[in-house]
Design an enzyme around this catalytic site. Structure first.
Site, short mmCIF file in Angstrom:
data_model
loop_
_atom_site.label_atom_id
_atom_site.label_comp_id
_atom_site.label_asym_id
_atom_site.label_seq_id
_atom_site.Cartn_x
_atom_site.Cartn_y
_atom_site.Cartn_z
N CYS A 128 -5.60 -3.10 8.87
CA CYS A 128 -4.46 -2.45 8.21
C CYS A 128 -4.82 -0.99 8.10
O CYS A 128 -5.88 -0.65 7.57
CB CYS A 128 -4.20 -3.05 6.83
N ARG B 246 0.81 -1.21 0.00
CA ARG B 246 0.00 0.00 0.00
C ARG B 246 0.85 1.27 0.00
O ARG B 246 0.55 2.23 -0.69
CB ARG B 246 -0.93 0.01 1.21
N THR B 247 1.92 1.28 0.79
CA THR B 247 2.79 2.45 0.81
C THR B 247 3.47 2.65 -0.54
O THR B 247 3.56 3.78 -1.05
CB THR B 247 3.83 2.33 1.93
N THR C 54 2.87 3.88 8.90
CA THR C 54 3.73 3.76 7.73
C THR C 54 3.88 5.12 7.07
O THR C 54 3.08 6.04 7.30
CB THR C 54 3.13 2.79 6.70
N CYS D 53 -0.32 1.72 12.78
CA CYS D 53 0.01 0.65 11.84
C CYS D 53 -0.15 -0.62 12.65
O CYS D 53 0.36 -0.69 13.78
CB CYS D 53 1.44 0.78 11.31
#
Length: 229
Positions: free
Chosen positions: A80, A46-47, A124, A194
């Protein structure tokens, strides 16, 4: 039936199921919440998708949502934080309510006695860059402090990576150092934004200030949904 869209990462999803069980008031099996865990670690990072032009995770997320719909789930929880950058697209694609982890964290902060004020937010790089917590909490009276770029590079990102690699004990020192730095800058509480971070923090001595564990927060929100709250 609660649907859990997981695998991001797998250990955090497994811990969510454990905490969901332990936090549910129950005397017997039948008192617990029926749940289906869809744990798919193949969901693209995702990041990387948000910051580095990586593969879009949305198709994989929608595949999981379809699976949970087919299983007969009535709501979805996603342990998440970063994936909530796709919350609107996911919610638009399903009639099932998706429990928002930041709203759950706000309820947890209030439960901890911090209903407003200056707080720290760890997460994150993607979560912080998208301002997921800042946008949703500042209207509730919170001022969000985040780690510096140096702290992210030296402490937070490596700590999260240790948990994802199943080296949970090694994650405690860098993650705890980052949390203490936020408290030293005036944070009344620190949000572990996170779902890998609570695992690393729990691997060592408790911190001497309130921390909002977003795994627990989301589990409490799921229990509230299941109980009709």
């Amino acid at each position: 039936m609660l649907g859990v869209l997981g695998g991001m990462g797998p250990l955090a999803s497994a811990e969510f199921m454990r905490r969901l069980t332990l936090l549910t008031p129950a005397e017997r099996d039948q008192d617990h919440i029926p749940a289906v865990l869809w744990s798919d670690p193949r969901v693209p990072d995702r990041t990387a998708a948000r910051l580095g032009g990586g593969e879009d995770p949305l198709p994989a997320l929608l595949r999981g949502i379809r699976g949970l719909e087919a299983a007969g789930c009535g709501a979805i929880a996603i342990p998440c934080n970063t994936v909530h950058g796709w919350f609107e697209a996911m919610q638009a694609a399903t009639p099932l309510p998706i429990l928002h982890i930041v709203d759950a964290a706000a309820a947890e902060l209030a439960r901890l006695g911090v209903p407003r004020g200056r707080i720290g937010v760890m997460g994150t790089a993607g979560t912080l860059a998208m301002r997921l917590y800042q946008q949703r909490l500042e209207g509730r009276g919170y001022e969000c402090l985040v780690p510096t770029e140096t702290e992210m590079a030296r402490l937070v990102t490596p700590g999260i990576a240790e948990v994802k690699a199943n080296r949970v004990a090694e994650a405690h020192a860098p993650l705890a150092e980052s949390a203490r730095a936020l408290a030293a800058r005036g944070a009344r509480a620190v949000v572990l934004g996170c779902t890998e971070i609570p695992l690393g923090i729990a691997a060592g001595p408790p911190l001497p200030f309130p921390v909002c564990d977003t795994i627990d927060a989301l589990a409490r929100a799921a229990i509230g949904w299941a109980r009709g709250a």
